[in-house]
Motif scaffolding. Sequence first.
Motif, mmCIF file in Angstrom:
data_model
loop_
_atom_site.group_PDB
_atom_site.id
_atom_site.type_symbol
_atom_site.label_atom_id
_atom_site.label_comp_id
_atom_site.label_asym_id
_atom_site.label_seq_id
_atom_site.Cartn_x
_atom_site.Cartn_y
_atom_site.Cartn_z
ATOM 1 N N LYS A 22 0.736 -0.522 0.066
ATOM 2 C CA LYS A 22 0.121 0.227 0.254
ATOM 3 C C LYS A 22 1.137 1.093 -0.035
ATOM 4 N N VAL A 23 2.384 1.197 0.560
ATOM 5 C CA VAL A 23 3.187 2.421 0.035
ATOM 6 C C VAL A 23 3.427 3.011 -1.306
ATOM 7 N N LEU A 24 3.512 1.200 -2.108
ATOM 8 C CA LEU A 24 4.536 2.065 -3.300
ATOM 9 C C LEU A 24 3.308 2.341 -4.414
ATOM 10 N N CYS A 25 4.142 3.008 -5.752
ATOM 11 C CA CYS A 25 3.564 3.808 -6.497
ATOM 12 C C CYS A 25 4.269 3.708 -7.622
ATOM 13 N N PRO A 26 3.781 3.894 -8.072
ATOM 14 C CA PRO A 26 4.562 4.126 -10.044
ATOM 15 C C PRO A 26 5.002 4.951 -10.189
ATOM 16 N N PRO A 27 6.212 5.276 -11.085
ATOM 17 C CA PRO A 27 7.423 6.280 -11.778
ATOM 18 C C PRO A 27 6.201 7.714 -11.277
ATOM 19 N N TYR A 28 6.247 9.071 -11.221
ATOM 20 C CA TYR A 28 5.024 10.717 -11.291
ATOM 21 C C TYR A 28 4.850 10.534 -12.533
ATOM 22 N N ASP A 29 5.378 9.755 -13.595
ATOM 23 C CA ASP A 29 4.480 10.111 -15.006
ATOM 24 C C ASP A 29 3.726 9.584 -15.484
ATOM 25 N N MET A 30 3.494 8.696 -14.958
ATOM 26 C CA MET A 30 2.705 7.670 -14.415
ATOM 27 C C MET A 30 1.353 8.017 -14.245
ATOM 28 N N ILE A 31 1.458 8.754 -12.918
ATOM 29 C CA ILE A 31 0.902 8.709 -12.438
ATOM 30 C C ILE A 31 0.002 10.492 -12.439
ATOM 31 N N GLY A 32 -1.746 10.357 -13.186
ATOM 32 C CA GLY A 32 -2.568 11.290 -13.050
ATOM 33 C C GLY A 32 -3.889 11.238 -12.438
ATOM 34 N N SER A 33 -4.145 12.648 -12.077
ATOM 35 C CA SER A 33 -4.492 13.001 -11.102
ATOM 36 C C SER A 33 -6.180 12.680 -10.234
ATOM 37 N N ASP A 34 -6.389 11.191 -11.046
ATOM 38 C CA ASP A 34 -7.467 10.196 -10.851
ATOM 39 C C ASP A 34 -6.445 9.145 -9.394
ATOM 40 N N LEU A 35 -5.387 8.912 -10.166
ATOM 41 C CA LEU A 35 -4.688 7.728 -9.942
ATOM 42 C C LEU A 35 -3.363 8.431 -8.483
ATOM 43 N N HIS A 36 -3.356 9.909 -8.294
ATOM 44 C CA HIS A 36 -2.608 10.726 -7.518
ATOM 45 C C HIS A 36 -3.856 10.355 -6.084
ATOM 46 N N GLN A 37 -4.902 10.598 -6.620
ATOM 47 C CA GLN A 37 -6.122 10.355 -4.902
ATOM 48 C C GLN A 37 -6.605 8.961 -4.776
ATOM 49 N N GLU A 38 -6.366 8.291 -5.973
ATOM 50 C CA GLU A 38 -5.945 7.459 -5.212
ATOM 51 C C GLU A 38 -5.411 6.899 -4.680
ATOM 52 N N LEU A 39 -4.065 7.327 -4.659
ATOM 53 C CA LEU A 39 -2.447 6.151 -3.747
ATOM 54 C C LEU A 39 -2.599 6.811 -3.142
ATOM 55 N N LYS A 40 -2.993 8.381 -2.982
ATOM 56 C CA LYS A 40 -2.893 9.237 -1.661
ATOM 57 C C LYS A 40 -4.387 8.511 -0.236
ATOM 58 N N SER A 41 -4.982 7.908 -0.866
ATOM 59 C CA SER A 41 -5.706 7.362 0.190
ATOM 60 C C SER A 41 -6.050 5.489 0.575
ATOM 61 N N LEU A 42 -5.175 5.690 -0.316
ATOM 62 C CA LEU A 42 -4.337 3.689 0.008
ATOM 63 C C LEU A 42 -3.584 3.829 1.540
ATOM 64 N N SER A 43 -2.442 4.773 1.468
ATOM 65 C CA SER A 43 -2.174 5.009 2.702
ATOM 66 C C SER A 43 -1.060 6.039 2.897
ATOM 67 N N ASP A 44 -1.315 6.660 4.230
ATOM 68 C CA ASP A 44 -0.622 7.866 4.574
ATOM 69 C C ASP A 44 0.527 8.025 4.514
ATOM 70 N N TYR A 45 1.476 6.659 3.906
ATOM 71 C CA TYR A 45 2.629 6.160 3.970
ATOM 72 C C TYR A 45 3.101 6.064 2.567
ATOM 73 N N ASN A 46 1.545 6.319 1.832
ATOM 74 C CA ASN A 46 1.785 5.841 0.756
ATOM 75 C C ASN A 46 3.685 6.730 0.154
ATOM 76 N N ALA A 47 4.217 6.260 -0.959
ATOM 77 C CA ALA A 47 5.282 7.482 -1.637
ATOM 78 C C ALA A 47 4.431 8.798 -2.273
#
Length: 430
Positions: A22-47
């Motif tokens: 729950k704390v790992l994420c893709p590289p920044y250039d693969m993260i659009g606005s929707d995925l950004h919010q989804e990952l942030k909500s996945l964990s307070d510690y998500n990268a």
Amino acid sequence: MAVVIPLNGCLYNPEVVKDMGKVLCPPYDMIGSDLHQELKSLSDYNAVHLEGGEQPDPETMEIDYRKASDLFQHWLKENILAIDSSPCFYLMQHGFQYRGEKLSQFGLFANVGLEDYESRIVFPHEFTREPAVQDRVALLEHSRAQFSPIMTNYRDSEQKLRDLYEHVTTTSPVFEVNDGVDGDIRLWRISEPTIQNRIIEFFQDVPLYLADGHHRYEAALRYQRLRQGASDYTKGEGCDFVMMALVEFDDPGLLLLPYHRNISGLSESQVREVREVLDELFEIQIVDLKGTTVDDLLDRVAFLGSDRHALAMIGPGPNEAYLLMLRPGVNWQEWGDLAVSEAWILEQKVLRPIVGDDLNTYVHYGHDPEECVGQVVSGGEQLAFLLKPFPMDAFEKIVGGGQRLPSKSTFFYPKLPTGLVIHQISSGQG
């Protein structure tokens, strides 16, 4: 000579972060606005809280960089992240599924000495966009950390490192991630001096090919120059290195996938011109789109393109589909090395003579073929061109010869996870 050394990696503390998936994420250039919010909500510690997304808000960028820096320091203080006391290499085994097949890839996390491209030690294959480079420079300046590795390829014809990897994987990993956002991941520390020295020696005469992360590499070069101008700069400090995940060209889990092309904004006469030029260059077969899946269409392109140029075209009508094979009489070799690529032929010999230099006004790139086809079927785009992957042997030859590829020629897969290992840029090599 490539300088590849171990680093004092900064890793999540598994005692605090119970679920690494729950704390790992893709590289920044693969993260659009929707995925950004989804990952942030996945964990307070998500990268993603540190790394950010692809399109930062210009009005809040400065605040966001400061927040990322403050949060990084807070996580270090609270032992959410911990820096290893001694330098290590880190070996990742990344398991994933592609079209129903289970694959895995090895990546060696290391610090690599920064080199200008002119030194011909590190080879780029694409051009960068200035705003994206500036964004990554600003994040480096504020955080003094590299949160994600740059994917880089190398050649190991004798499989010297593969034998080492097999030995390392007989030991217990630092941690495992199963069914995470990025698939199944295992990570090992390599701290044994004899193995570290063998790795260091191996890379001394091995060229490195940037696969994914050109903006971050150039940002690291610029940050290095900024630090070199500072009064407290010491040669060999952390800013002289960049964290890479080194992946062997022949790794069975390294996939080089294509970017496909959607076209919109052409006048009716321009659409006719495109078809006329295609008729001159290619043999064209009609495909029943209703009776063919996109995967089937890609398989047919790959089969036909095994020994010749081939691609598929959807449109301009919503149910029109065609297979295109370069005519035998077309001497594409006279166009130069880059003409091995269907993308180059499409852009340089078909589209650019019609639309001129303002190509990006009309061409949109995507790595999801279903989405590209759907854009035409729904009427949102005029044409879609489905391409086969850029040949890996041609990639190594052309890029190693100092040339860069057409825009969006490669989509290396799988993408490396961000947050697995972090490089804090501080004094010393670590």
